[in-house]
Design a protein around this motif. Structure first.
Motif: not given
Length: 291
Positions: A234-240, A275-278, A204-208, A254-258
């Protein structure tokens, strides 16, 4: 489940490459044992980010195989989510805690400490008591040590910040109903649901957003925009991107492994707002600095 299991590579798992290319996971940032099918030094390394493999927590799929077989029969994500939540309620007796030893009058102390309470506490403040429980769970299951909780966790013998972290973990887990086992199943369901919805996806392409990294977090700078960093366990990322920019002066992509996604906001109805936090398991990552 067993109390502790020496790390092993499961015969059914996809083996990660044995040779690490680039900076390795630093010594002192991981444990020699964990409770999944790959050791911490592999799953926490740069090669794992580039070539992910499935991560299987010991015994979870076997213990809850009836749940996952029933999920296979449901086509709609909403139906699967409701089935999962119903299963959690029944299996862990979340609405009948007297069945698992709750003393009358102690529901406020014990009954609210379930998997939903933990992830909601994380969303409110990752440095909260609930955040400490989740980071300690990552240490136990994946073998990656927490590096920050209300401050840097540098000295695990004499550091007051680390002692406060341990106290928060103990308070959060005390007198709960198999809370760590609930988190095991939450992670397993997150992995299952991602495979159902994105069967061919690997990353997943995610932002922090961030303000600064400590000196020991930046392991290499191949060029001005590409860094290799050691993230907290453990860290939080966003899809937006625009959402992530609200949390710091600088921005990473960051390219995060699923396989490293613990949970995400829209996974369960009503779990978290937005709906945007991973929430992602850490280790060494190559990141792109956007600003």
């Amino acid at each position: 489940m067993t109390n502790a299991t020496v790390c092993r590579v499961d015969d059914n798992a996809i083996a990660a490459p044995a040779v690490e290319v680039g900076p390795r996971l630093p010594k002192g940032s991981y444990l020699p044992i964990n409770r999944c099918n790959l050791p911490a030094m592999i799953l926490g390394g740069l090669t794992f980010q580039r070539h992910p493999a499935p991560l299987l927590l010991d015994g979870v799929a076997e213990l809850h195989h009836r749940l996952f077989r029933s999920l296979d029969l449901l086509a709609e994500p909403g139906e699967r989510a409701q089935r999962f939540m119903d299963y959690m309620t029944v299996y862990f007796r979340l609405e009948a805690l007297e069945d698992v030893g709750l003393m009358p009058g102690r529901r406020k102390l014990r009954g609210r400490a379930d998997y939903l309470r933990m992830v909601r506490g994380w969303a409110f403040d990752p440095n909260s008591q609930e955040g400490a429980v989740l980071k300690a769970w990552v240490e136990s299951r994946f073998g990656l040590l927490a590096r920050y909780h209300g401050g840097l966790l540098d000295d695990r013998i004499r550091d007051d910040t680390y002692m406060q972290f341990l106290e928060a973990c103990s308070r959060g887990l005390y007198n709960t109903n198999a809370l760590e086992a609930q988190l095991d199943l939450l992670y397993a369901y997150a992995q299952y649901e991602q495979r159902r919805q994105q069967p061919t996806a690997v990353h997943l392409s995610l932002y922090r957003g961030f303000n600064r990294f400590s000196d020991d977090q930046v392991l290499a700078k191949p060029d001005r925009r590409r860094w290799v960093v050691l993230l907290n366990n453990l860290s939080s990322f966003s899809v937006r991107r625009e959402r992530a920019e609200e949390f710091g002066d600088h921005l990473l992509r960051v390219q995060v492994p699923l396989a490293k996604v613990f949970f995400y906001n829209r996974m369960l109805p009503g779990m978290l707002k937005g709906e945007d936090e991973y929430v992602v398991v850490g280790g060494v990552y190559e990141v792109e600095r956007l600003c």
